[in-house]
Design a protein around this motif. Sequence first.
Motif, short mmCIF file in Angstrom:
data_model
loop_
_atom_site.label_atom_id
_atom_site.label_comp_id
_atom_site.label_asym_id
_atom_site.label_seq_id
_atom_site.Cartn_x
_atom_site.Cartn_y
_atom_site.Cartn_z
N GLU A 161 -8.26 1.81 -3.30
CA GLU A 161 -8.80 1.64 -1.94
C GLU A 161 -9.84 2.70 -1.62
OE1 GLU A 161 -6.38 1.05 1.49
OE2 GLU A 161 -5.10 -0.39 0.46
N ASP A 194 -11.54 -0.50 2.18
CA ASP A 194 -10.67 -0.17 3.31
C ASP A 194 -11.49 -0.03 4.59
OD1 ASP A 194 -8.36 0.46 4.57
OD2 ASP A 194 -8.02 2.37 3.55
N GLU A 226 0.88 -1.18 0.00
CA GLU A 226 0.00 0.00 0.00
C GLU A 226 0.90 1.22 0.00
OE1 GLU A 226 -2.72 0.27 3.33
OE2 GLU A 226 -3.61 2.12 2.58
N ASN A 279 -4.84 4.85 -1.74
CA ASN A 279 -6.04 5.38 -1.08
C ASN A 279 -6.64 6.50 -1.93
OD1 ASN A 279 -6.05 4.07 1.73
ND2 ASN A 279 -3.94 4.76 1.46
N LYS A 324 -10.45 -5.11 3.38
CA LYS A 324 -9.34 -4.87 4.30
C LYS A 324 -9.91 -4.74 5.70
CE LYS A 324 -5.62 -2.75 3.10
NZ LYS A 324 -4.69 -1.63 2.87
CA CA Z 1 -5.83 2.28 3.10
#
Ligand code: CA
Length: 605
Positions: free
Chosen positions: A464, A494, A373, A432, A515
Amino acid sequence: MRRERAIELTKLLSRLYFVKRDYATLEKCLSKDITWIGTGRGEICRSFKEAQEHFQEEKEIYTGSFLLSNEEYQVQFPAEHVVCVLAEMDVRTPHQAELVFDEHMRFSVIYRKEGRRWKIIHLHNSMPDKAQEGAAYLNERRGRRDYRFIKEAAAEMAATRIDEVRKMDSLTGIFNMEGFVEHAEVILKEHPDRPYAILKFGINQFRYINHILGYRTGDHILREIASNLEKLCEEGEICSRIEKDNFAILMAYEDREALDRRINSFKEKFVSQETEETLNISIHFSGGVCLIEPGNKESVKRMLDKAMLAQHYRSTRRRLEDDYIYYDPEIERCQLREQELVETARFAMKRDDFKMYFQPQVCLDTGKVIGTEVLVRWVKPDGRIVMPDEFIPVFETTGFIKTLDFYMLEKLCASMRRWLDSGYHVPPVSINQSRLHLEDRKYVEEFCGVVDRWRIPHDLIAFELTESAFTEYNEMIQRLAAELHNRRFRLDIDDFGTGYTALGLLMLIEPDVLKMDRSLTANFENPKGQLVLKKLIEIAKETHTAIICEGIETREQVEYFRALHCDIAQGYYYYRPMPETAFEEQVLRAEDIVWRNVGECSKES
Ligand code: CA
Ligand code: C2E
Ligand code: CA
């Protein structure tokens, strides 16, 4: 309305009135707040009902149709959505008619746009002065009124009508901002001892509603809100459409509790449940309230500003519980501080102070890295590292997050290109992305544009999105998910387990990865927490969705989740987020790493 159309409409009108004598159709052209002045018999109608009564009388007096000739028309545009037409023509009865009528007539009509239609809001028909003398057809019963008086009244009324129209919103028929401010000033002056409040509110994601359902439906919703607002207003209260999807109400109140109760009851009444069901959407509002204590000397404009500040504060802080908040000077100070931070950030971005940190994701079974990530860090010139929690929330409220996200995407793609060119076995990287992007129509296109410009294979990018985005952006997420999957991007949900999104709803978009949030994985020793974890993992397995356990810090956690057949772990136990150079050296260059995609990892376990 164009000039030709205005003339055409008025020709039609004169035919309805003089030739066809079709009062029923004529009535349909009148606005509900028509004023109608006829100098012939000295009538002044101040409402639709009075006009109707007048037509009834007229029908009895004048029978048969008239002949029209020498028509002339002039058009004026005195204000937006207002057209004024001056018409002149000779009007006479056929020779055999009992009542002989042969006059040069004049009339002026004012049309206003109401919704999609043009309606007559004022009509004044008159004859030249000389025709008034001894005209046999004048209604003696009602008595002749002073002709001059009527003429002046007509002119004044026309001027007032045009002025009024300027203060009305042509789409909804309620006040616009100008009308609201003017009338509110008057009301407040008339009731100096009464506490008042201004509630200003807007529809969340109205742009999106317009985009998805079309402008016509958007207009329909606005009109419905306006008409409901009018019903909610009591004596001495007014409402208006300030602009676009923003409305304001000036409302009297006894105490804060009663005011809160009333506002809360309003929210359900702005749009009917029926409309929401028919359109298959749920409409939410964000509002701000400015209290006007007796003796307050501020202008209504300033009060409206304060309500707007509070509204803006509310609409940018989606996590707040209430749909509206009260203005407070702290709000203004807070927004100023936020703006300052964003200004500093803009400058920092130019200096490239925002850096990428990478946190690898590890296959629980084999212990091998299968992805990473990318996380942002703000590195100050003195070397101090600012963590995202300190600035991301502010960037979210100001919207600057969208700029930052694209900046990070650009940096990531540039680095990935370099890694690919260097012959590294490049793993998928998850990035993200703020929920705010969902409001932008061309977002996926732009996102794709960056990725393609750097020629990065789409399956190397995982997108995400936090679970909490679902509460508000449900419909938009479904579209986004479809678009991303069409383009072969991976979609990771997420912070899974922190929101209250119905799982069924979530699975509808077929995410590739859930996640599991740190708050869940940290709770693995608590029996209740274990039950939740097991259920979630079961569902994920059944739907072939991979699970990444976040915040894995201990050996116990690793063993626990491995035993549950979880797929992937991310946490300090394996790696802390590291700068790009470290990631290249410790992970990309390490020889024993074999990249696999999440799908493979989840299938085997
Ligand atoms: Ca994240
Ligand atoms: P997130 O997406 O949930 O990222 C994971 C966060 O958990 C990261 O914090 C990471 O450093 C931290 N973490 C990872 N493993 C562990 C662990 O074992 N224990 C503990 N205690 N923490 C762990 P970070 O880097 O501070 O990021 C915070 C949040 O900021 C992220 O949460 C993400 O929502 C947001 N964020 C970071 N970078 C970006 C970005 O470029 N764009 C957007 N929109 N948001 C970002
Ligand atoms: Ca997370």
